[in-house]
Design a protein around this motif. Sequence first.
Motif, PDB file in Angstrom:
ATOM      1  N   ALA A 124       0.836  -1.210   0.000  1.00 25.59           N
ATOM      2  CA  ALA A 124       0.000   0.000   0.000  1.00 25.59           C
ATOM      3  C   ALA A 124       0.865   1.252   0.000  1.00 25.59           C
ATOM      4  O   ALA A 124       0.581   2.215  -0.737  1.00 25.59           O
ATOM      5  N   LEU A 125       1.929   1.268   0.793  1.00 21.82           N
ATOM      6  CA  LEU A 125       2.817   2.442   0.820  1.00 21.82           C
ATOM      7  C   LEU A 125       3.507   2.637  -0.530  1.00 21.82           C
ATOM      8  O   LEU A 125       3.624   3.774  -1.012  1.00 21.82           O
ATOM      9  N   VAL A 126       3.940   1.559  -1.135  1.00 24.68           N
ATOM     10  CA  VAL A 126       4.602   1.636  -2.444  1.00 24.68           C
ATOM     11  C   VAL A 126       3.627   2.170  -3.484  1.00 24.68           C
ATOM     12  O   VAL A 126       3.959   3.068  -4.266  1.00 24.68           O
ATOM     13  N   ARG A 127       2.417   1.639  -3.474  1.00 28.33           N
ATOM     14  CA  ARG A 127       1.400   2.100  -4.448  1.00 28.33           C
ATOM     15  C   ARG A 127       0.998   3.544  -4.177  1.00 28.33           C
ATOM     16  O   ARG A 127       0.747   4.294  -5.117  1.00 28.33           O
ATOM     17  N   ASP A 128       0.941   3.937  -2.907  1.00 28.94           N
ATOM     18  CA  ASP A 128       0.626   5.335  -2.579  1.00 28.94           C
ATOM     19  C   ASP A 128       1.661   6.285  -3.175  1.00 28.94           C
ATOM     20  O   ASP A 128       1.352   7.432  -3.482  1.00 28.94           O
ATOM     21  N   ASP A 129       2.885   5.799  -3.316  1.00 24.89           N
ATOM     22  CA  ASP A 129       3.945   6.606  -3.933  1.00 24.89           C
ATOM     23  C   ASP A 129       3.933   6.496  -5.455  1.00 24.89           C
ATOM     24  O   ASP A 129       4.793   7.056  -6.133  1.00 24.89           O
ATOM     25  N   GLY A 130       2.958   5.739  -6.015  1.00 28.16           N
ATOM     26  CA  GLY A 130       2.794   5.660  -7.463  1.00 28.16           C
ATOM     27  C   GLY A 130       3.568   4.548  -8.145  1.00 28.16           C
ATOM     28  O   GLY A 130       3.770   4.599  -9.355  1.00 28.16           O
ATOM     29  N   TYR A 131       3.969   3.530  -7.410  1.00 31.33           N
ATOM     30  CA  TYR A 131       4.758   2.446  -7.989  1.00 31.33           C
ATOM     31  C   TYR A 131       4.007   1.118  -7.921  1.00 31.33           C
ATOM     32  O   TYR A 131       3.241   0.888  -6.992  1.00 31.33           O
ATOM     33  N   GLU A 132       4.262   0.251  -8.876  1.00 33.38           N
ATOM     34  CA  GLU A 132       3.786  -1.127  -8.837  1.00 33.38           C
ATOM     35  C   GLU A 132       4.933  -2.093  -8.579  1.00 33.38           C
ATOM     36  O   GLU A 132       4.713  -3.259  -8.283  1.00 33.38           O
ATOM     37  N   ARG A 133       6.146  -1.588  -8.719  1.00 35.44           N
ATOM     38  CA  ARG A 133       7.335  -2.409  -8.498  1.00 35.44           C
ATOM     39  C   ARG A 133       8.340  -1.616  -7.679  1.00 35.44           C
ATOM     40  O   ARG A 133       8.389  -0.395  -7.763  1.00 35.44           O
ATOM     41  N   VAL A 134       9.130  -2.348  -6.936  1.00 37.84           N
ATOM     42  CA  VAL A 134      10.266  -1.760  -6.229  1.00 37.84           C
ATOM     43  C   VAL A 134      11.503  -2.352  -6.880  1.00 37.84           C
ATOM     44  O   VAL A 134      11.632  -3.577  -6.973  1.00 37.84           O
TER      45      VAL A 134
END
Length: 165
Positions: A124-134
Amino acid sequence: MLPDEERALREVRSDNEAADFIRRFWERRDPDTSDGINPAQETFWQRVEAADRLYEEDGQRGSLTVRGGVLVLFGSAPVFRLRQQAAPALTPARPPRAQGFAVTRITIEEWEYHADGLPPYLAALVRDDGYERVIFKFLIEEDRTRFVEGEEFLDLAAIAAINHF
């Protein structure tokens, strides 16, 4: 470790304060303090052991290296890429080439984590920052490894670790 925890750790002045800090640190990451099992702490120590075995650099424990830190926070990468590429050398070519620079080969290691494979709170935090991948990219040098990309995701993982377990 979160910034407020780093500040609190710097203020520790005795063994008793250190023991209290460590107890509170792990309690904060334990979903059920009554059962005597802390899954976050167990996972942490398993990953530290793996990182120490895999990523030791120039006498430094593997868990304290950049790749080891990512392994401890994110676990094993589901996608791993290793490539070499040409790059300008920092020293002039001898004998000089037409471009005036020597070319060297660099090694880039890339670890990729898809948001769907991350713990829900971290995803959720990653997606909140606009990413689908790290994606973490590391420059592998002779005596150490450096971040090329992805360092900004480490703070998200630390925040998520408190809420995941």
